[in-house]
Structures are given as structure tokens and as C-alpha cells.
Design an enzyme around this catalytic site. Structure first.
Site, PDB file in Angstrom:
ATOM      1  N   ARG A 160       0.799  -1.224   0.000  1.00 14.56           N
ATOM      2  CA  ARG A 160       0.000   0.000   0.000  1.00 14.56           C
ATOM      3  C   ARG A 160       0.831   1.273   0.000  1.00 14.56           C
ATOM      4  O   ARG A 160       0.637   2.156  -0.816  1.00 14.56           O
ATOM      5  CB  ARG A 160      -0.904   0.065   1.249  1.00 14.56           C
ATOM      6  CG  ARG A 160      -2.187  -0.673   1.137  1.00 14.56           C
ATOM      7  CD  ARG A 160      -2.582  -1.246   2.481  1.00 14.56           C
ATOM      8  NE  ARG A 160      -1.665  -2.299   2.816  1.00 14.56           N
ATOM      9  CZ  ARG A 160      -1.789  -3.557   2.379  1.00 14.56           C
ATOM     10  NH1 ARG A 160      -2.819  -3.889   1.676  1.00 14.56           N
ATOM     11  NH2 ARG A 160      -0.904  -4.476   2.666  1.00 14.56           N
ATOM     12  N   THR A 161       1.754   1.360   0.954  1.00 16.85           N
ATOM     13  CA  THR A 161       2.474   2.618   1.110  1.00 16.85           C
ATOM     14  C   THR A 161       3.339   2.883  -0.121  1.00 16.85           C
ATOM     15  O   THR A 161       3.386   3.999  -0.633  1.00 16.85           O
ATOM     16  CB  THR A 161       3.339   2.586   2.393  1.00 16.85           C
ATOM     17  OG1 THR A 161       2.519   2.129   3.469  1.00 16.85           O
ATOM     18  CG2 THR A 161       3.881   3.946   2.729  1.00 16.85           C
TER      19      THR A 161
ATOM     20  N   ARG B  56      11.245   4.225   3.823  1.00 20.24           N
ATOM     21  CA  ARG B  56      10.767   3.231   4.801  1.00 20.24           C
ATOM     22  C   ARG B  56      11.970   2.406   5.228  1.00 20.24           C
ATOM     23  O   ARG B  56      12.723   1.901   4.388  1.00 20.24           O
ATOM     24  CB  ARG B  56       9.696   2.330   4.208  1.00 20.24           C
ATOM     25  CG  ARG B  56       9.427   1.111   5.120  1.00 20.24           C
ATOM     26  CD  ARG B  56       8.239   0.304   4.709  1.00 20.24           C
ATOM     27  NE  ARG B  56       7.006   1.033   4.973  1.00 20.24           N
ATOM     28  CZ  ARG B  56       5.804   0.454   5.050  1.00 20.24           C
ATOM     29  NH1 ARG B  56       5.678  -0.847   4.877  1.00 20.24           N
ATOM     30  NH2 ARG B  56       4.729   1.170   5.297  1.00 20.24           N
TER      31      ARG B  56
HETATM   32  C1  NCD Z   1       1.645  -1.083   8.243  1.00 16.87           C
HETATM   33  C2  NCD Z   1       3.133  -0.885   8.499  1.00 16.87           C
HETATM   34  O1  NCD Z   1       3.948  -1.038   7.601  1.00 16.87           O
HETATM   35  O2  NCD Z   1       3.432  -0.489   9.613  1.00 16.87           O
HETATM   36  N1  NCD Z   1       1.346  -1.285   6.895  1.00 16.87           N
HETATM   37  C3  NCD Z   1       1.006  -0.207   6.137  1.00 16.87           C
HETATM   38  O3  NCD Z   1       1.837   0.637   5.868  1.00 16.87           O
HETATM   39  N2  NCD Z   1      -0.274  -0.088   5.742  1.00 16.87           N
HETATM   40  C4  NCD Z   1       1.032  -2.094   9.117  1.00 16.87           C
HETATM   41  C5  NCD Z   1       1.595  -3.477   9.149  1.00 16.87           C
HETATM   42  O4  NCD Z   1       2.558  -3.808   8.449  1.00 16.87           O
HETATM   43  O5  NCD Z   1       1.050  -4.269   9.915  1.00 16.87           O
END
Ligand code: NCD
Length: 321
Positions: free
Chosen positions: A60-61, A113
Site C-alpha cells: 500500500r504505502t 521506509r
Molecule cells: C503497516 C506498516 O507497515 O506499519 N502497513 C502499512 O503501511 N499499511 C502495518 C503493518 O505492516 O502491519
């Protein structure tokens, strides 16, 4: 519209946000939702470049940042496999990588990230251009918090007078930490009930931090007793990867299904309440809940695209037209 508070700034934490700044972004995200659904052209960032560097897995991100940049007219250097394919493998420091990528791509913004809690702060300190934190370690996920707030604001209709139940892993998970802080910073009369197995519950120090922000905090260990008053139930998965790193897979197996929002439990929620999840999900949120009218976790991701468009635009453009 007038100049915006995010221009040329790093966005590494929710800590410095104010209600006015957040509302500004919410409104820009609304505008972006219209741009997306009308397929209208809004390319104010033509000739600008985004470097998107991910050292941890993401669907998603990553895709939403990539699409957000492209949709605004930017070109993108996107690398999802930084931990396997970049010079990190050869021992290069994050500081050097950030300086390198600026030179090699001419990026106007860097989206990062990374598994280290302090990664985005380190990156910001060493960057010639704004850094956006797309998830740092176990501590922060500040764009997720904004998109979550956008989902609440659009679907509950307010960011005040809220009762939010957050369920899952509050020790290793970063989404509930960032969202709780954001609500504490910008919401009035907000109560958060953290539900988790004892070993994955929020720590004392963090509860103190939230209480200082004016957030009412409660801990609970029985999902069935807290659902009927909730405006939002925010589910999260137990974070397998951190257990793996610590050689504690047996603990993961023992804890992972502690709290499951079954279709029957979901029916105990108020009809107008909503179910959210940052995703990915494991067993805590069965697919049978997807048809429950309270489910918003798929729509929540569209807020992610819109919000990230709003944030990129705000950081890279002094004034929006
Ligand atoms: C989250 C994350 O990466 O912290 N995912 C996201 O970005 N939607 C949650 C997760 O990985 O559980």
C-alpha cells in the site's frame, strides 16, 4: 489558496502537527480525491523528481506514494528492495545513501521506509531535500496516521468526541502509536482503548505521553466488552517479522490470534461505527467481515493515495492554485 505550512519541510513524525496544519492537509486530500475520481489533470509537480527508498516490504504505502508522485506529474526513482539490492549490503550507511541518491537522481524529495526507529531522523539530518517518513521501525508511521485520520473525518464526520478501540500489537506495531499521538494532538475529547495481549500492550511511558496530550487512555483485554461504545474499531496484525528477528516465533504463534473481530463480534458495534485496518491483515480480521457495512479498510487505502498526493504537493509547492 494561501501558502502552506509543509512547504520545504521534512515530514518525519506527527509530533509537530497542529490542528490547523492537519485540517489544511485533510482539505487538500479531499481535493485530490476529486482529482482521482474525475480523472482530471492536476500536474503541479511536473519536472520534479521523487526518490522512494524502501528497506522493508510494502504494498500500500509504496504503490500509493509512487502513484501519488506520478499523478502529480513527477518522475520517480523507486526501489522497494533497498535492503537486498542497494549498497546497504556492502555496508554503506543510511546517511551516505541519502546523500548519494540526491546526487544520482536529482530528487526534490526522498520517501523512506526503514526498520530502524531513528532512520527518518538520520535521513533528514543528512538530506539536502525534504524527507518523508513512510514507516520507521516500531515507532512511527506518520503518513498512515494522516490517512487514517482522513478516513475517520470522512466516514465518522468528525475528529472530536471519538471513542476509538485499537486492537492487536501495540508493542511492535507503529500505526496505532502514530494514530493515537495524532488524535491526542489534534482531537478534542478523544478516548482510545488499547486491546492487546499483555505482552503486546502499550508501554507505561507512552500512556503517559498520550495522557499529557489530553487523550483519555484505557487498556482492555476482552474485545467483547468494549465494542458497543466504539465509533471506530482499528484492527492491526501481530507483527510476525519482529518476533522472527528476535528468534521468538513460538511466542508469535501463541499470540497471533489473541483477538479476532469475527462477523458476530462486529455486529455488536453501533450501526454507524466503522472498522479500520492499516492492512495487511492476517487472521485478526476474517474476510467474512468485508461485507459488513461498517468495514472501511479498503476505502481507507484510497485516502492513502489522496493524502500522499496532498502531502507531496504541500511539501514541494509553496502555494497551491
Ligand atoms: C503497516 C506498516 O507497515 O506499519 N502497513 C502499512 O503501511 N499499511 C502495518 C503493518 O505492516 O502491519
Amino acid at each position: 489558496m494561501s501558502s502552506n505550512p509543509f512547504y520545504k519541510k521534512h515530514y518525519t513524525t506527527v509530533d509537530n502537527l497542529t490542528r490547523a496544519n492537519v485540517m489544511y492537509l485533510m482539505q487538500r486530500a479531499d481535493f485530490m480525491l476529486d482529482v482521482i475520481s474525475n480523472k482530471s489533470e492536476h500536474i503541479p509537480l511536473k519536472n520534479k523528481h521523487a526518490a522512494i527508498l524502501f528497506y522493508q516490504p510494502s504494498t500500500r504505502t509504496y504503490t500509493s506514494f509512487h502513484a501519488a508522485a506520478c499523478r502529480l506529474g513527477m518522475t520517480v526513482t523507486g526501489i522497494q528492495g533497498m535492503s537486498a539490492y542497494s549498497s546497504a549490503v556492502k555496508g554503506e550507511t543510511l546517511a551516505d545513501t541519502i546523500k548519494t541518491v540526491y546526487q544520482t537522481t536529482g530528487a526534490d524529495v526522498i520517501v523512506l521506509r526503514h526498520p530502524d526507529d531513528d532512520s527518518s531522523k538520520t535521513a533528514a539530518k543528512n538530506s539536502y531535500v525534504p524527507v518523508i517518513n513512510a514507516g520507521s521501525g516500531k515507532r512511527e508511521h506518520p503518513t498512515q496516521a494522516l490517512l487514517d485520520l482522513h478516513t475517520i473525518y470522512k466516514n465518522v464526520g468528525r475528529i472530536d468526541n471519538l471513542n476509538i478501540v485499537m486492537v492487536g500489537d501495540h508493542l511492535f506495531g507503529r500505526t496505532t502509536k502514530s494514530l493515537a499521538k495524532l488524535l491526542g494532538l489534534v482531537g478534542e475529547n478523544v478516548k482510545v482503548t488499547f486491546v492487546a495481549p499483555k505482552e503486546l500492550q502499550v508501554v507505561e511511558e507512552f500512556i503517559g505521553e498520550l495522557a499529557q496530550m489530553g487523550l483519555a487512555v484505557e487498556l482492555a483485554y476482552d474485545l467483547g466488552t468494549v465494542l458497543d461504545c466504539a465509533d471506530v474499531v482499528y484492527m492491526t496484525r501481530v507483527q510476525k517479522e519482529w518476533f522472527e528477528d528476535a528468534g521468538r516465533l513460538e511466542d508469535y504463534k501463541r499470540l497471533k490470534d489473541s483477538f479476532i473481530l469475527t462477523p458476530m463480534l462486529a455486529e455488536e458495534m453501533k450501526p454507524e461505527s466503522i472498522i479500520m485496518h492499516p492492512l495487511p491483515r492476517t487472521d485478526e480480521l476474517p474476510p467474512e467481515v468485508d461485507t459488513n457495512p461498517r468495514a472501511r479498510y479498503f476505502k481507507q487505502m484510497r485516502s492513502g493515495l489522496a493524502l500522499r498526493m496532498a502531502l507531496l504537493e504541500s511539501i514541494l509547492l509553496a502555494e497551491v492554485v
